[in-house]
Design a protein around this motif. Structure first.
Motif, PDB file in Angstrom:
ATOM      1  N   PHE A  63      -9.609 -64.288  16.021  1.00  0.00           N
ATOM      2  CA  PHE A  63      -8.651 -63.995  14.962  1.00  0.00           C
ATOM      3  C   PHE A  63      -9.257 -64.346  13.603  1.00  0.00           C
ATOM      4  CE2 PHE A  63      -6.123 -64.568  18.729  1.00  0.00           C
ATOM      5  CZ  PHE A  63      -5.103 -63.645  18.621  1.00  0.00           C
ATOM      6  N   THR A  64      -8.764 -63.678  12.595  1.00  0.00           N
ATOM      7  CA  THR A  64      -9.053 -64.083  11.218  1.00  0.00           C
ATOM      8  C   THR A  64      -7.802 -64.729  10.654  1.00  0.00           C
ATOM      9  OG1 THR A  64      -8.369 -61.939  10.337  1.00  0.00           O
ATOM     10  CG2 THR A  64     -10.699 -62.203  10.869  1.00  0.00           C
ATOM     11  N   TYR A  65      -7.993 -65.853   9.981  1.00  0.00           N
ATOM     12  CA  TYR A  65      -6.871 -66.600   9.436  1.00  0.00           C
ATOM     13  C   TYR A  65      -7.415 -67.518   8.341  1.00  0.00           C
ATOM     14  CZ  TYR A  65      -8.953 -69.916  12.667  1.00  0.00           C
ATOM     15  OH  TYR A  65      -9.847 -70.687  13.319  1.00  0.00           O
ATOM     16  N   ASN A 124       2.088 -64.750   8.512  1.00  0.00           N
ATOM     17  CA  ASN A 124       1.719 -63.935   9.674  1.00  0.00           C
ATOM     18  C   ASN A 124       0.833 -62.751   9.298  1.00  0.00           C
ATOM     19  OD1 ASN A 124       3.686 -65.692  10.486  1.00  0.00           O
ATOM     20  ND2 ASN A 124       4.701 -64.265  11.868  1.00  0.00           N
ATOM     21  N   ASN A 125       1.045 -62.165   8.117  1.00  0.00           N
ATOM     22  CA  ASN A 125       0.272 -60.989   7.732  1.00  0.00           C
ATOM     23  C   ASN A 125      -1.184 -61.344   7.426  1.00  0.00           C
ATOM     24  OD1 ASN A 125       0.925 -62.452   5.466  1.00  0.00           O
ATOM     25  ND2 ASN A 125       1.134 -60.663   4.135  1.00  0.00           N
ATOM     26  N   GLN A 126      -1.480 -62.623   7.273  1.00  0.00           N
ATOM     27  CA  GLN A 126      -2.867 -63.028   7.031  1.00  0.00           C
ATOM     28  C   GLN A 126      -3.603 -63.377   8.330  1.00  0.00           C
ATOM     29  OE1 GLN A 126      -3.493 -65.797   3.722  1.00  0.00           O
ATOM     30  NE2 GLN A 126      -1.342 -65.523   3.158  1.00  0.00           N
ATOM     31  N   LYS A 131      -4.874 -61.984  11.792  1.00  0.00           N
ATOM     32  CA  LYS A 131      -5.086 -60.692  12.440  1.00  0.00           C
ATOM     33  C   LYS A 131      -6.137 -60.814  13.538  1.00  0.00           C
ATOM     34  CE  LYS A 131      -4.011 -58.177   8.184  1.00  0.00           C
ATOM     35  NZ  LYS A 131      -4.506 -57.219   7.167  1.00  0.00           N
ATOM     36  N   PRO A 132      -5.971 -60.079  14.633  1.00  0.00           N
ATOM     37  CA  PRO A 132      -6.992 -60.089  15.690  1.00  0.00           C
ATOM     38  C   PRO A 132      -8.193 -59.243  15.271  1.00  0.00           C
ATOM     39  CG  PRO A 132      -5.234 -58.596  16.277  1.00  0.00           C
ATOM     40  CD  PRO A 132      -4.796 -59.268  15.014  1.00  0.00           C
ATOM     41  N   LYS A 133      -9.370 -59.640  15.716  1.00  0.00           N
ATOM     42  CA  LYS A 133     -10.580 -58.880  15.431  1.00  0.00           C
ATOM     43  C   LYS A 133     -10.727 -57.687  16.381  1.00  0.00           C
ATOM     44  CE  LYS A 133     -13.010 -62.980  13.752  1.00  0.00           C
ATOM     45  NZ  LYS A 133     -14.154 -63.903  13.965  1.00  0.00           N
ATOM     46  N   THR A 154      -3.094 -57.089  21.059  1.00  0.00           N
ATOM     47  CA  THR A 154      -1.870 -56.774  20.302  1.00  0.00           C
ATOM     48  C   THR A 154      -0.702 -57.679  20.656  1.00  0.00           C
ATOM     49  OG1 THR A 154      -1.276 -55.103  21.948  1.00  0.00           O
ATOM     50  CG2 THR A 154      -2.550 -54.374  20.030  1.00  0.00           C
TER      51      THR A 154
END
Length: 872
Positions: free
Chosen positions: A481-483, A499-501, A503-505, A510
């Motif tokens: 993930f990116t966070y 949450n919008n920041q 994201k899975p790579k 999903t």
């Protein structure tokens, strides 16, 4: 002595007409069966046996001299010019000449004389040189030519002449990557090289595919010379008569490495030895390397033409290989029909077998460290077939990573590319026969098959059994993930989520949700002030397992909300030019609750009030209020760039012979009242390139100063000036009453004194006054009287032609000193008078012949008083 041959010495059945004093003369026999022998000076023949090691030194371990011509050279004319200018080298240290990709010759290139030692090498790759009407290179008269990565290509043209001709102690070094190839000597001898009284060193190069159609020496024809084969090869050359590889007449061959193979001739397919007499033998010394010959009826690999031909046999690590030419297909790693002859006195035991290397069939050999391979024309070597089970692969497991994965060479036991050739794979789903080139990327069960292209040992092979492998689901981690690692947020009553920041790579990941953990409690929204950890809960996905991940990301909620950059208004230009002031930037806000706003400049983390050149950040600083916490809010940045400053020196014009004035340096671009002393710890200075005694225009050099810290805020440009010395055009007057007025200067009070008395001038000089030579010329008896007065209070002298002014100044308290000199009645030579209104003591008046000095003082603030009088 032979410098260029007109005919060649080639015969296996010699008929001598006359032999005397080392000179061999042979007449042409009827029907042209034997060519005329050229005169041969044998007095400089290189010795044999004990002198072999000395001769082997030539061409070895060379250190080239730096190139004399900036390359690369691509034409015959430029190459001739470069060789003509390349002097000062030696055989061991030749002069390097860099070549382009190709050079086409029309005429021969001559390398001659003891000061010509040339190394030809390409700028990159390999240079191809093609010959023109005759030979390509003629090397003689103690010169040497070294080739490195250079190919001399005769292109099989029907041209009479060798590719390289040598004589008179000339030396040729054929180094690694170089080749003498496709030469055709026509009716002459030496298809590749003709050498008389010279030395050829083969150090990794090749002499190949050359031919002598009617005489001897397909590769090399040597008279009274030395051939050193240290490494490299002499191969695939042919002679219509004798010595397919080398024809050695009264010459020495030292085989110290490399290969002499696959050459053809009627006699001596590889080497033909032909002696002259007992003191001028043809000698072969073999200590290393290999000689190969296909046994053809009546043809020996090494042929001794007479009792003056000497070869004691193989020595040390050298050996010969012969093959009965009765079949053309062999199995790999066999020695069928190969006869090997080593030096039987040594303990080395050569191994020789048929081999296949890089798509070529030939013979591989080893005798201690004498290791090599050479191609054999017309032979096919059958490689081994791959046995069933010789190359095996076990089932393998991979973990999903979104990248192609599958069985590769590393999973195949017993495989290496050199023996088996390149390996390729095809992949299919388990149980399917629909194979594809691409590796799979998704989880599942798969199978693979492989093919080999065939290598040095084994033929091409295609596997029949499929190898099973699996790509299993991955366990997700925080790296999937990116966070944000750390985030600081202002307090707000409704709370925060980011949450919008997060994201899975991987696009297939999903099914997940984000929670925030503080003090052991898990929440969906961050409402309280404090620090939270980010938790990601992953459900079952296509390529991922379930997981609960506590990341290393942290979010801090402030106790009170802090203002954001959008709460402020400010106009910030990107660039300001240094003016010793900080830019004026006003910051306002539409939110009165923020209270007082200060404009703060920072560099990095620190506040600054610097005005120097650099990059600055602009912050809005607020204090803590009832509704907001104290904050420094970044609004933007700007750069203060250097202020241009031009430093110039004024041109100086003077008459020939005048004293050089101090050159005036001007500065344009100061700000804030700064001067040159603020900018430079050492001021710029000037220097003349002339003493002013010679007419003409000369440079006034402007030497840069050393900047202070303030000076670093300026971009200083320097412009030098010119000194214009005008030719002295003042005619030499015939007036006998023309005497020099000596000019001396008191540097303590600025006083200049002008006197006809040399003793007075010298007396003042002895007291420390500065000698400034002759100011101008005046009279002692004739002309207009110039009166001199002296101020006892300031120590200043004053000069005037005006009797009334003289009396008036005298009445004001000055001492009247009478007539100092007589000025000219003519007006050709003006003496200018200037007045310094700021002078408090001596030096308020100054008199000068120089228009440059007069103009310079007026520019500095002196007051021009016109022409005081005229000089003689």
């Amino acid at each position: 002595m032979i410098k260029k041959r007109n005919s060649h010495l080639v015969t296996h059945s010699k008929k001598f007409i006359q032999v005397s004093a080392g000179i061999l003369l042979v007449s042409q026999i009827a029907l042209g069966s034997l060519p005329v022998f050229a005169e041969v000076d044998t007095s400089n023949q290189v010795g044999t046996g004990s002198s072999m090691n000395e001769s082997l030194k030539l061409g070895m371990l060379q250190t080239p001299i730096a190139p004399q011509v900036t390359g690369p050279i691509t034409t015959e004319a430029d190459l001739n010019a470069a060789i003509a200018n390349a002097t000062g080298g030696s055989v061991e240290n030749p002069v390097e000449i860099i070549l382009g990709d190709a050079i086409n010759l029309v005429n021969e290139i001559v390398v001659s004389d003891s000061d010509r030692h040339i190394l030809l090498k390409p700028e990159s790759g390999n240079t191809k040189i093609t010959r023109g009407s005759n030979i390509a290179f003629n090397v003689y008269n103690n010169a040497s030519l070294t080739l490195e990565d250079v190919t001399i290509d005769g292109e099989d043209r029907e041209i009479t002449g060798s590719l390289i001709s040598m004589g008179d102690n000339g030396t040729l070094n054929l180094n690694s990557g170089s080749k003498i190839t496709r030469g055709n000597s026509g009716i002459d001898s030496g298809g590749g090289i003709y050498v008389s009284n010279g030395t050829v060193n083969i150090n990794g190069g090749a002499i190949s595919d050359n031919r002598s159609e009617r005489n001897g020496g397909g590769g090399i024809f040597a008279i009274n010379s030395t051939i050193n084969v240290n490494s490299g090869s002499i191969r695939n050359n042919s002679s219509h008569r004798d010595g397919g590889g080398i024809y050695a007449y009264a010459s020495t061959i030292n085989l110290n490495g490399g290969q002499i193979v696959n050459n053809t001739a009627d006699f001596g397919s590889n080497i033909y030895l032909d002696g002259l007499n007992s003191s001028r033998q043809a000698t072969l010394n073999t200590t290393n390397g290999v000689i190969y010959n296909e046994k053809i009826s009546g043809v020996d690999s090494i042929y001794k033409a007479d009792n003056f031909s000497s070869w004691d046999g193989l020595k040390e690590k050298a050996f010969t290989i012969e093959r009965d030419k009765n079949k053309d297909t062999y199995d790999i790693e066999t020695a069928d029909d190969l006869t090997v002859t080593p030096d039987i006195t040594q303990s080395y035991s050569p191994t020789v077998n048929w081999a296949y290397r890089n798509g070529v069939s030939g013979i591989a050999y080893q005798n201690d460290d004498n290791v090599g391979f050479f191609e054999v024309d017309g032979v096919t070597v059958n490689r081994k077939t791959v046995d069933s089970g010789q190359l095996t692969g076990d089932s393998a497991k991979f973990t999903y990573n979104s990248q192609p994965q599958g069985i590769t060479e590393s999973n195949i036991k017993g495989y290496n590319q050199q023996d088996f050739g390149a390996m390729t794979f095809k992949y299919a789903d388990a149980g399917s026969e629909n194979y594809r080139d691409e590796m799979p990327t998704q989880i599942g069960e798969y199978q693979a098959k492989f093919e080999t292209a065939g290598g040095d040992i084994y033929q091409a092979y295609e596997s029949t059994d499929a190898i099973t492998f699996f790509i299993n689901k991955a366990t997700p981690t925080q790296s999937d993930f990116t966070y944000p690692s750390t985030t600081n947020l202002a307090y707000r009553s409704e709370g925060w989520t980011i949450n919008n920041q997060i994201k899975p790579k991987d696009a297939t990941l999903t099914n997940y949700k984000v929670r925030y953990v503080k003090d052991g409690r898990e929440t969906a929204t961050m409402k309280e002030a404090g620090t939270y950890q980010i938790k990601i809960i992953v459900g079952e996905n296509t390529n991922f397992k379930n997981a609960s991940i506590i990341t290393n990301g942290k979010i801090t909620i402030a106790d009170k909300p802090q203002p954001a950059a959008t709460n402020f208004k400010a106009t910030i230009e990107e660039n300001y030019v240094y003016n010793d002031e900080q830019p004026t930037i006003e910051i306002t806000s539409d939110i009165p609750e923020l209270g007082e706003i200060d404009t703060i400049f920072k560099q990095g983390e620190d506040d600054t009030d610097s005005t120097n050149v650099g990059e600055y950040q602009v912050y809005a600083r607020t204090k803590e209020t009832e509704n907001y916490g104290a904050a420094d809010v970044l609004l933007g940045s700007f750069t203060i760039s250097e202020k241009p400053l031009a430093v110039t020196v004024e041109d100086v014009t003077l008459q020939q012979g005048e004293t050089l004035p101090e050159a005036r340096i001007n500065y344009d671009g100061f700000v804030a009242g700064q001067t040159q002393t603020d900018l430079f710890s050492t001021l710029p200075s000037t220097s003349y390139e002339s003493d002013g005694k010679t007419a003409g225009t000369f440079d006034i050099t402007l030497n840069p100063g050393i900047k202070t810290e303030i000076g670093n805020n300026y971009a200083v440009t320097y412009s030098s000036g010119s000194l214009i010395v005008k030719e002295q055009t003042i005619p030499e007057p015939s007036d006998p009453d023309r005497l020099p007025l000596y000019r001396v200067y008191n540097k303590n009070n600025g006083e200049h004194l002008y006197t006809l008395s040399q003793s007075e001038a010298q007396g003042l000089i002895d007291k420390g006054w500065q000698d400034e030579g002759i100011g101008w010329y005046g009279g002692e008896k004739t002309g207009k009287a110039a009166y001199r007065l002296y101020n006892p209070n300031s120590g200043e002298h004053f000069y005037t032609l005006d009797q009334a002014e003289y009396d008036s100044v005298g009445e004001a308290g000055w001492n009247k000193e009478g007539i100092a000199f007589y000025a000219s009645e003519d007006t050709e030579i003006p003496i200018y008078r200037v007045f310094n209104p700021n002078a408090q003591d001596a030096g308020s008046h100054h008199f000068t012949l120089s228009t440059t000095e007069n103009t310079g003082l007026v520019r500095e603030g002196w007051r021009s008083e016109g022409i005081g009088f005229y000089g003689k």
